[in-house]
Design a protein around this motif. Sequence first.
Motif, PDB file in Angstrom:
ATOM      1  N   LEU A   1      -5.650  -0.034  -4.010  1.00 62.29           N
ATOM      2  CA  LEU A   1      -5.429   0.478  -5.361  1.00 62.29           C
ATOM      3  C   LEU A   1      -6.185   1.782  -5.605  1.00 62.29           C
ATOM      4  CD1 LEU A   1      -3.518  -1.080  -7.220  1.00 62.29           C
ATOM      5  CD2 LEU A   1      -5.460  -1.739  -8.593  1.00 62.29           C
TER       6      LEU A   1
ATOM      7  N   MET B   1       2.281  -6.256  -5.823  1.00 63.24           N
ATOM      8  CA  MET B   1       1.048  -5.477  -5.921  1.00 63.24           C
ATOM      9  C   MET B   1       0.125  -6.070  -6.983  1.00 63.24           C
ATOM     10  SD  MET B   1      -0.661  -3.014  -4.829  1.00 63.24           S
ATOM     11  CE  MET B   1      -0.611  -1.278  -4.511  1.00 63.24           C
TER      12      MET B   1
ATOM     13  N   TYR C   1       0.854  -1.144  -9.585  1.00 60.83           N
ATOM     14  CA  TYR C   1       0.097  -2.255 -10.165  1.00 60.83           C
ATOM     15  C   TYR C   1       0.421  -2.414 -11.651  1.00 60.83           C
ATOM     16  CZ  TYR C   1      -3.879  -4.949 -11.873  1.00 60.83           C
ATOM     17  OH  TYR C   1      -4.656  -5.901 -12.494  1.00 60.83           O
TER      18      TYR C   1
ATOM     19  N   ARG D   1       0.831  -1.195   0.000  1.00 65.30           N
ATOM     20  CA  ARG D   1       0.000   0.000   0.000  1.00 65.30           C
ATOM     21  C   ARG D   1       0.869   1.250   0.000  1.00 65.30           C
ATOM     22  NH1 ARG D   1      -3.572  -0.381   4.922  1.00 65.30           N
ATOM     23  NH2 ARG D   1      -4.200   1.729   4.440  1.00 65.30           N
ATOM     24  N   TYR D   2       0.197   2.385  -0.229  1.00 61.51           N
ATOM     25  CA  TYR D   2       0.902   3.667  -0.233  1.00 61.51           C
ATOM     26  C   TYR D   2       1.052   4.164   1.203  1.00 61.51           C
ATOM     27  CZ  TYR D   2       1.607   8.699  -0.740  1.00 61.51           C
ATOM     28  OH  TYR D   2       2.091   9.972  -0.633  1.00 61.51           O
TER      29      TYR D   2
ATOM     30  N   VAL E   1       5.003   3.400  -2.266  1.00 58.75           N
ATOM     31  CA  VAL E   1       4.263   2.154  -2.085  1.00 58.75           C
ATOM     32  C   VAL E   1       5.247   1.128  -1.540  1.00 58.75           C
ATOM     33  CG1 VAL E   1       3.034   0.277  -3.247  1.00 58.75           C
ATOM     34  CG2 VAL E   1       2.625   2.642  -3.927  1.00 58.75           C
TER      35      VAL E   1
ATOM     36  N   GLU F   1      -0.178   3.716  -6.088  1.00 64.54           N
ATOM     37  CA  GLU F   1      -0.567   2.303  -5.988  1.00 64.54           C
ATOM     38  C   GLU F   1      -0.960   1.778  -7.371  1.00 64.54           C
ATOM     39  OE1 GLU F   1      -2.285   2.239  -1.396  1.00 64.54           O
ATOM     40  OE2 GLU F   1      -3.689   2.492  -3.049  1.00 64.54           O
TER      41      GLU F   1
ATOM     42  N   VAL G   1      -6.485  -5.306  -1.240  1.00 64.60           N
ATOM     43  CA  VAL G   1      -5.554  -4.243  -1.622  1.00 64.60           C
ATOM     44  C   VAL G   1      -6.377  -3.110  -2.237  1.00 64.60           C
ATOM     45  CG1 VAL G   1      -3.686  -3.669  -3.211  1.00 64.60           C
ATOM     46  CG2 VAL G   1      -3.613  -5.802  -1.924  1.00 64.60           C
TER      47      VAL G   1
END
Lengths: 103, 266
Positions: free
Chosen positions: B148, B248, B157, B84-85, B92, B153, B146
């Motif tokens: 996103l 991610m 991904y 995660r951020y 991230v 983020e 998650v």
Amino acid sequence: MAKPMRIRAKLKGDHVEAKILIQHDMETGLRKGSDGAKIPAHFIKTLTVKYEDKVVLDTVMGIAVSKDPFLSFKFKGGEKGGKLTVTWVDNSGDTRTDTTAVK
Amino acid sequence: MRLIGQAILLALTMQLTVSAFADDAEDNDIYAEFLEDGNPAEFSEINGEELWKTKAGPNNVSLEQCDLGKGPGVVEGAYVELPRYFSDVNKVMDLEQRLIHCRMTLQGLTQEEATKQPFSKPGKASDIEPLVAYITAASKGMKMAVKLEHPMEKEAYEIGKKLFFHRAGSHDFGCVTCHSADNKRIRLQNLPNLLDKKQAQKVYATWPAYRLSQGEVRSMQHRLRSCIRQQRFPNPKYASDAITALTMYLAKSADGAVYAAPAIKR
């Protein structure tokens, strides 16, 4: 430094099913570390399981047994609340005993 | 006559081989089920909890105030939302990057010290693997979620997805080479098709795992490092952003899976 075991014992019909998970390196003495030197042998030699005062399992172990061994067996004559005691002794003389009640 | 005999024998062998393939997945499931009762990862979880709560480093503090994304000290459910951020570092991060961050900022270790031994070797245990086992176990039974949401983020991904499909190296290899078709295997190891949601969920939700062949709980960093080695790529740097991006992508692919690690695997 012996670490604790995880013992589970459950009454299933006319028998008790015991499951024992042991923390041990079980080094064979045949492996080499990154420095090229042999890692000394360190393994469990004997393991005994007692139900109350009666031995229900007596084993001789050696280097062929894996790291962190898992042992499962059944025996007759156990009852709920009965005490199951597991003891192992390794080649360095270290020993560990843990106890659980049959569920 | 002999030729016919050979042909029959060949046909028989082939049939045997085919049925062996069919049973394979089932056998592996039975094997996995049997092992679940005796997963030594439990011990790693206990050791990890102790490490988490033990004062260490130049600052002599524990990791209990480490913010894994759900606030300082919250371990439950942290892993299903990682990577995660993190606004404090504007980056991230995956679990292991965050652990390094906490060990540096809270405990005062240098980066070199904090990443000194990420993986256990015979006779030399790593601190990171048990910590990972403890933290991931605290998310057992929760759903992968998650977020996103943050642009970074989303960027991670997309990079991860690109890395997954990127083919290169001496064998023109990529993650996608082994993980984009059903019912493939290497030797006895089934290869999940990670483009299939169900398979991606099943796999991601069971990592990290205690590997019987190695006698240790291995983290996601270790898993992906092995994949990359098998693709004949150079070893990635431990806790690099590229691995986080790939994680991610995989974590999002497993969205909604009920988390069940640390599991036990071959």
